[in-house]
Design a protein around this motif. Structure first.
Motif, short mmCIF file in Angstrom:
data_model
loop_
_atom_site.label_atom_id
_atom_site.label_comp_id
_atom_site.label_asym_id
_atom_site.label_seq_id
_atom_site.Cartn_x
_atom_site.Cartn_y
_atom_site.Cartn_z
N HIS A 1 0.84 -1.21 0.00
CA HIS A 1 0.00 0.00 0.00
C HIS A 1 0.87 1.25 0.00
O HIS A 1 0.59 2.22 -0.74
N ILE A 2 1.91 1.26 0.83
CA ILE A 2 2.81 2.42 0.89
C ILE A 2 3.47 2.66 -0.46
O ILE A 2 3.54 3.80 -0.95
N ALA A 3 3.95 1.58 -1.10
CA ALA A 3 4.60 1.72 -2.40
C ALA A 3 3.64 2.26 -3.45
O ALA A 3 3.98 3.14 -4.24
N GLU A 4 2.42 1.76 -3.45
CA GLU A 4 1.43 2.22 -4.43
C GLU A 4 1.06 3.68 -4.21
O GLU A 4 0.88 4.43 -5.18
N GLN A 5 0.94 4.07 -2.94
CA GLN A 5 0.63 5.47 -2.66
C GLN A 5 1.76 6.39 -3.14
O GLN A 5 1.50 7.47 -3.69
N ALA A 6 3.01 5.96 -2.94
CA ALA A 6 4.14 6.75 -3.41
C ALA A 6 4.15 6.85 -4.94
O ALA A 6 4.40 7.91 -5.51
N GLU A 7 3.86 5.73 -5.60
CA GLU A 7 3.81 5.73 -7.06
C GLU A 7 2.73 6.68 -7.58
O GLU A 7 2.94 7.40 -8.56
N LYS A 8 1.58 6.67 -6.92
CA LYS A 8 0.50 7.57 -7.35
C LYS A 8 0.89 9.03 -7.15
O LYS A 8 0.60 9.88 -8.00
N GLN A 9 1.56 9.33 -6.02
CA GLN A 9 2.00 10.70 -5.77
C GLN A 9 2.96 11.19 -6.85
O GLN A 9 2.93 12.36 -7.25
N LEU A 10 3.81 10.28 -7.33
CA LEU A 10 4.84 10.66 -8.30
C LEU A 10 4.41 10.40 -9.74
O LEU A 10 5.19 10.62 -10.66
N GLY A 11 3.21 9.89 -9.92
CA GLY A 11 2.73 9.64 -11.27
C GLY A 11 3.41 8.48 -11.96
O GLY A 11 3.57 8.48 -13.19
N LEU A 12 3.82 7.47 -11.21
CA LEU A 12 4.51 6.32 -11.78
C LEU A 12 3.51 5.23 -12.16
O LEU A 12 2.38 5.18 -11.67
N ASP A 13 3.95 4.35 -13.02
CA ASP A 13 3.11 3.25 -13.51
C ASP A 13 2.86 2.24 -12.39
O ASP A 13 3.79 1.72 -11.79
N THR A 14 1.59 1.96 -12.11
CA THR A 14 1.24 1.00 -11.05
C THR A 14 0.61 -0.28 -11.63
O THR A 14 0.01 -1.06 -10.89
N SER A 15 0.78 -0.52 -12.92
CA SER A 15 0.18 -1.70 -13.54
C SER A 15 0.85 -2.97 -13.05
O SER A 15 1.98 -2.96 -12.55
N ASP A 16 0.11 -4.10 -13.20
CA ASP A 16 0.67 -5.39 -12.81
C ASP A 16 0.36 -6.41 -13.90
O ASP A 16 -0.20 -6.07 -14.94
N ASP A 17 0.72 -7.67 -13.64
CA ASP A 17 0.53 -8.71 -14.66
C ASP A 17 -0.81 -9.42 -14.50
O ASP A 17 -1.05 -10.44 -15.14
N MET B 1 14.20 -4.60 -1.57
CA MET B 1 13.35 -3.42 -1.64
C MET B 1 12.78 -3.15 -3.03
O MET B 1 11.75 -2.48 -3.15
N VAL B 2 13.42 -3.63 -4.07
CA VAL B 2 12.85 -3.45 -5.41
C VAL B 2 11.82 -4.54 -5.71
O VAL B 2 11.15 -4.51 -6.74
N GLY B 3 11.67 -5.49 -4.79
CA GLY B 3 10.85 -6.66 -5.04
C GLY B 3 9.38 -6.38 -5.26
O GLY B 3 8.72 -7.07 -6.04
N LEU B 4 8.83 -5.36 -4.60
CA LEU B 4 7.40 -5.09 -4.73
C LEU B 4 7.03 -4.79 -6.18
O LEU B 4 6.02 -5.28 -6.69
N VAL B 5 7.84 -3.99 -6.86
CA VAL B 5 7.57 -3.64 -8.26
C VAL B 5 7.83 -4.83 -9.17
O VAL B 5 7.03 -5.13 -10.07
N PHE B 6 8.93 -5.54 -8.94
CA PHE B 6 9.27 -6.69 -9.79
C PHE B 6 8.23 -7.80 -9.66
O PHE B 6 7.83 -8.40 -10.66
N GLN B 7 7.78 -8.08 -8.44
CA GLN B 7 6.78 -9.12 -8.24
C GLN B 7 5.46 -8.74 -8.91
O GLN B 7 4.79 -9.59 -9.50
N ARG B 8 5.09 -7.47 -8.82
CA ARG B 8 3.84 -7.03 -9.43
C ARG B 8 3.85 -7.22 -10.94
O ARG B 8 2.82 -7.46 -11.56
#
Length: 252
Positions: free
Chosen positions: A106-122, A181-188
């Motif tokens: 949840h924290i990672a996704e909130q940060a991505e939304k704040q920065l306008g980063l891609d939050t898509s997954d597989d 720490m990069v795992g959340l994005v890679f796993q998604r």
């Protein structure tokens, strides 16, 4: 040096985002506190019983002269505690993310939304994502265990071994924390554990710029409660960078 500084800025950006959101800070600190108490208790137990443990491990030294027997057991005790501290500092990250996985996602996704980063997954469901997280955490603990054993062996080298062990331990810890720490994005995105290593190897300076201060700060009691959620956000930014997603720009 520019890439190293970019890695440092990733951690700094994560810290800035967390400090501006007390709710995210509290959410990230609770799992870290639980993990810290568990691991500090385990390390304290090891230190308390280290004398008995080294005696049990070296029965062949019972007939040695007092100074030789005591010296060997002291060196072994220091090496054991040092290796356990390295393993614990790395396992701390894995255990914390395992306990607080949904919170940190949840924290990672909130940060991505704040920065306008891609939050898509597989498209994988919650159960599959959880399975990936548990599997990758166990792999990381296995890597940390192998590293701790090697550092334990190096620690037996008089004087030089202690210095080399401390330096190599910090570098190893920095790398493992970055991988975690990069795992959340890679796993998604459905990327395998080995893909993290490959991508981070392509950006070694940036990875160490992020991981080294994160690892060293995690060694400071209490401060780690702030560093872990900050590193989750910083690791998310790092993941976007090493995946060559151009939108991963640190805020000014």
């Amino acid at each position: 040096m520019s890439s190293f500084a970019t890695g440092v800025r990733s951690l700094g950006s994560g810290l800035g985002i967390i400090l501006r959101s007390p709710k995210l800070l509290l959410l990230g600190a609770i799992p870290a506190l639980i993990s810290a108490l568990l691991l500090l208790g385990s390390l304290g137990t090891l230190i308390y019983f280290s004398g008995d443990l080294t005696t049990w491990m070296t029965p062949f030294a019972d007939g040695w002269a007092d100074f030789a027997r005591s010296g060997l057991r002291l060196l072994l005790g220091v090496a054991l505690v040092g290796a356990a501290a390295v393993l614990g500092s790395i396992a701390f990250i894995a255990l914390t993310l395992l306990i607080g996985g949904p919170f940190y996602e949840h924290i990672a996704e909130q940060a991505e939304k704040q920065l306008g980063l891609d939050t898509s997954d597989d498209g994988a469901g919650f159960a599959r994502q959880l399975g990936r997280g548990v599997r990758d955490s166990l792999k990381l603990v296995g890597v940390a265990l192998i590293g701790a054993i090697l550092l334990l062996v190096i620690g037996f080298i008089p004087v030089a071994g202690q210095i080399a062990g401390a330096v190599l331990g910090a570098l190893f810890g920095a790398w493992v924390i970055s991988v975690e720490m990069v795992g959340l994005v890679f796993q998604r995105r459905g990327l395998a554990f080995g893909e993290r290593h490959r991508k981070l190897r392509e950006h070694k300076a940036m990875t160490l710029g992020f991981g080294l201060p994160a690892y060293l700060l995690c060694l400071v009691p209490v401060l780690q409660l702030l560093v872990i959620p900050a590193a989750v956000v910083g690791g998310t930014l790092l993941a976007h960078r090493v995946l060559d997603e151009r939108s991963a720009v640190a805020p000014g």
